[in-house]
Design a protein around this motif. Structure first.
Motif, PDB file in Angstrom:
ATOM      1  N   GLU A   1      47.132   3.782 -18.661  1.00  0.00           N
ATOM      2  CA  GLU A   1      45.871   4.446 -18.316  1.00  0.00           C
ATOM      3  C   GLU A   1      45.674   4.511 -16.803  1.00  0.00           C
ATOM      4  O   GLU A   1      45.985   3.577 -16.069  1.00  0.00           O
ATOM      5  N   LEU A   2      45.152   5.645 -16.336  1.00  0.00           N
ATOM      6  CA  LEU A   2      44.749   5.800 -14.945  1.00  0.00           C
ATOM      7  C   LEU A   2      43.226   5.932 -14.934  1.00  0.00           C
ATOM      8  O   LEU A   2      42.673   6.846 -15.534  1.00  0.00           O
ATOM      9  N   VAL A   3      42.558   4.989 -14.268  1.00  0.00           N
ATOM     10  CA  VAL A   3      41.091   5.009 -14.213  1.00  0.00           C
ATOM     11  C   VAL A   3      40.668   5.655 -12.895  1.00  0.00           C
ATOM     12  O   VAL A   3      40.938   5.134 -11.812  1.00  0.00           O
ATOM     13  N   VAL A   4      40.029   6.796 -13.005  1.00  0.00           N
ATOM     14  CA  VAL A   4      39.645   7.586 -11.834  1.00  0.00           C
ATOM     15  C   VAL A   4      38.135   7.504 -11.624  1.00  0.00           C
ATOM     16  O   VAL A   4      37.356   7.672 -12.560  1.00  0.00           O
ATOM     17  N   LEU A   5      37.747   7.246 -10.382  1.00  0.00           N
ATOM     18  CA  LEU A   5      36.333   7.185 -10.005  1.00  0.00           C
ATOM     19  C   LEU A   5      35.930   8.499  -9.347  1.00  0.00           C
ATOM     20  O   LEU A   5      36.663   9.037  -8.517  1.00  0.00           O
ATOM     21  N   THR A   6      34.765   9.021  -9.710  1.00  0.00           N
ATOM     22  CA  THR A   6      34.284  10.258  -9.106  1.00  0.00           C
ATOM     23  C   THR A   6      32.771  10.308  -9.182  1.00  0.00           C
ATOM     24  O   THR A   6      32.123   9.359  -9.648  1.00  0.00           O
ATOM     25  N   LEU A   7      32.184  11.398  -8.705  1.00  0.00           N
ATOM     26  CA  LEU A   7      30.741  11.614  -8.774  1.00  0.00           C
ATOM     27  C   LEU A   7      30.459  12.860  -9.596  1.00  0.00           C
ATOM     28  O   LEU A   7      31.262  13.780  -9.637  1.00  0.00           O
ATOM     29  N   TYR A   8      29.294  12.876 -10.231  1.00  0.00           N
ATOM     30  CA  TYR A   8      28.854  14.101 -10.902  1.00  0.00           C
ATOM     31  C   TYR A   8      28.516  15.155  -9.852  1.00  0.00           C
ATOM     32  O   TYR A   8      27.788  14.878  -8.894  1.00  0.00           O
ATOM     33  N   SER A   9      29.051  16.348 -10.001  1.00  0.00           N
ATOM     34  CA  SER A   9      28.644  17.485  -9.169  1.00  0.00           C
ATOM     35  C   SER A   9      29.298  18.733  -9.727  1.00  0.00           C
ATOM     36  O   SER A   9      30.200  18.655 -10.567  1.00  0.00           O
ATOM     37  N   SER A  10      28.864  19.892  -9.241  1.00  0.00           N
ATOM     38  CA  SER A  10      29.425  21.154  -9.739  1.00  0.00           C
ATOM     39  C   SER A  10      30.856  21.367  -9.282  1.00  0.00           C
ATOM     40  O   SER A  10      31.572  22.189  -9.841  1.00  0.00           O
ATOM     41  N   THR A  11      31.301  20.623  -8.253  1.00  0.00           N
ATOM     42  CA  THR A  11      32.669  20.795  -7.770  1.00  0.00           C
ATOM     43  C   THR A  11      33.597  19.642  -8.160  1.00  0.00           C
ATOM     44  O   THR A  11      34.802  19.740  -7.953  1.00  0.00           O
ATOM     45  N   SER A  12      33.050  18.556  -8.718  1.00  0.00           N
ATOM     46  CA  SER A  12      33.927  17.420  -9.049  1.00  0.00           C
ATOM     47  C   SER A  12      34.010  17.149 -10.544  1.00  0.00           C
ATOM     48  O   SER A  12      35.083  17.258 -11.135  1.00  0.00           O
ATOM     49  N   TYR A  13      32.871  16.825 -11.194  1.00  0.00           N
ATOM     50  CA  TYR A  13      32.926  16.443 -12.610  1.00  0.00           C
ATOM     51  C   TYR A  13      31.589  16.692 -13.280  1.00  0.00           C
ATOM     52  O   TYR A  13      30.533  16.361 -12.732  1.00  0.00           O
ATOM     53  N   PHE A  14      31.629  17.285 -14.480  1.00  0.00           N
ATOM     54  CA  PHE A  14      30.419  17.491 -15.282  1.00  0.00           C
ATOM     55  C   PHE A  14      30.831  17.784 -16.714  1.00  0.00           C
ATOM     56  O   PHE A  14      32.009  18.014 -17.007  1.00  0.00           O
TER      57      PHE A  14
END
Length: 463
Positions: free
Chosen positions: A44-57
């Motif tokens: 498994e690769l655990v990826v950290l990100t933020l909610y936004s229209s250009t990153s993740y939703f």
């Protein structure tokens, strides 16, 4: 008695020894390396990100976003399963990485000297800068030089955009009319929408967010830069050199790959607006070529067929070959996973009857999920909203409406206001929200457009 005491002493010493060994083993375990080989062992690769229209939703029940898709492609190249962990903001993103709550940050993290001391940047180095968002055409010609901002009204949220304008104003000797928009419910994307609508003349945002919004609003001009370039990239911990090398190598080799190009096109190039046409034939009482199918299947859910036609028109403009930026296909624009779950055979997604049949099943299922809404007419609006956004985001908006004293079983001027606020960090990070960021203005307009068109159909076309 002495033997008994001696036995107790020996037992105590033995327990101390065992405890020391366990502590030594545990501390050694904590200090163990956790780089790419260990990730491959875990699978498994655990990826950290933020909610936004250009990153993740999440859109219509599916995970989406440019950074998410790139993360998915990278994880696949390593033979690993991707798991996304979302932070609330950039400081929390960095804290979670340092705290080993994730393996890497997949977000445009600004490259700074301070962060370089504790993190390793990897992947592609992205260059971003702030731009003026203005209308591309109209009565006023677009600005082409920062000096032309003197005497102009620019509306921005407090923060980096406001700070940059203040500095630019000093550099120019003053004269820019800077308006700090402090309303909690207004986001930068809301200000972009207001520029598009002609309500305000100018706003400021980063060029990647500006590019994305031109796919919704083609009449925007985003050519005028007002800041120096800011470098940003993905990041890993200093003790993960192998993961850092793999990410950088993957980026270099995949910048021209079909998958990478498709993701770039999906978010930053493909138009997300549909050009609509008028009623097919008012004289013959026809809305579309598919009226017979709408009449046949609308009965199964006790809908007026003209309402179903209005939904199809808004989704695809009655184009059976339509494929949206998100991958939704056919007359009723169901996402592939939803279409197959509703019984459309693979390869038949653009068959009009199969598409309508599947949409009816989906509407029926959504109706059951929303049966807590007593008024059937009201429930229909919630069904339409769920069709566009996915049930999760509508549930979040209902929860927010209830929390803030509005009627969570009434759509107009109640729950619809909170679907709009789902693009605002203060609201989508609220504990009652389970599905994160969402660009709610699309759903807000979607329901209103369908219902108003339905009223037109009722007046002009016989039932």
């Amino acid at each position: 008695m002495p033997n008994h005491r001696l036995s107790l002493i020996l037992l105590f010493i033995l327990l101390l020894s065992v405890s020391a060994c366990l502590n030594k083993h545990r501390s050694t375990g904590e200090a163990e390396k956790y780089d790419l080989p260990q990730m491959k062992d875990s699978g498994e690769l655990v990826v950290l990100t933020l909610y936004s229209s250009t990153s993740y939703f999440i859109y219509r029940g599916q995970e989406m976003g440019f950074q998410y898709e790139l993360s998915q492609q990278f994880a696949k190249s390593l033979g690993l399963k991707l798991r996304i962990e979302v932070a609330r903001n950039v400081p929390e993103l960095i804290h979670k990485l340092r705290n080993k709550e994730g393996d890497m940050i997949a977000y445009n993290l600004p490259i700074t000297k301070e962060l370089k001391d504790s993190l390793s940047y990897c992947g592609e180095e992205i260059i971003t800068h702030q731009v003026i968002v203005q209308r591309a055409y109209g009565k006023v010609r677009p600005l082409t030089d920062v000096t032309q901002l003197i005497g102009k009204d620019v509306y921005v949220k407090p923060g980096k955009y406001f700070d940059r304008l203040v500095n630019l104003n000093k550099e120019l000797g003053g004269g820019i009319h800077i308006h700090s928009v402090k309303g909690d419910s207004i986001t930068t994307e809301d200000l972009i929408t207001q520029v598009y609508q002609g309500k305000i003349p100018y706003t400021v945002c980063d060029n990647d967010l500006a590019r994305l919004n031109t796919t919704y609003y083609p009449n925007l001009n985003i050519q005028l830069s007002i800041s120096f370039d800011q470098r940003s990239a993905w990041a890993v911990r200093k003790d993960c050199p192998l993961l850092e090398q793999a990410a950088t190598k993957w980026y270099k080799e995949n910048l021209t790959s079909p998958a990478y190009k498709a993701s770039t096109k999906r978010y930053f190039e493909i138009s997300k607006s549909i050009i609509h046409s008028p009623i097919l034939s008012l004289r013959e009482g026809k809305i579309s070529h598919f009226d017979k199918l709408f009449k046949k299947y609308a009965k199964k859910i006790n809908w007026d067929w003209r309402l179903l036609a209005s939904l199809a028109y808004t989704e695809s403009n009655f184009d059976t070959t339509a494929i949206s930026w998100a991958g939704a296909k056919g007359l009723m624009q169901l996402m592939p996973a939803t279409a197959h779950a509703m019984g459309i055979p693979t390869g038949k997604e653009q068959n009009p009857e199969e598409s309508i049949k599947a949409a009816i099943k989906y509407i029926s299922s959504t109706n059951r999920s929303l049966r807590m809404i007593p008024d059937k007419k009201e429930r229909t609006k919630f069904i339409l909203a769920s069709y566009n956004a996915g049930l999760g985001h509508i549930s979040d908006a209902m929860a927010l409406a209830g929390k803030y004293g509005k009627n969570k079983f009434v759509w107009r001027n109640n729950v619809e206001n909170y679907i709009l606020l789902k693009s605002n960090e203060e609201y989508f990070t609220d504990p009652v929200c389970k599905n994160g960021y969402f660009r709610g203005i699309e759903t807000y307009n979607f329901v209103r457009d369908i219902m108003s068109r339905y009223e037109v159909y009722k007046k002009k076309i016989k039932k």
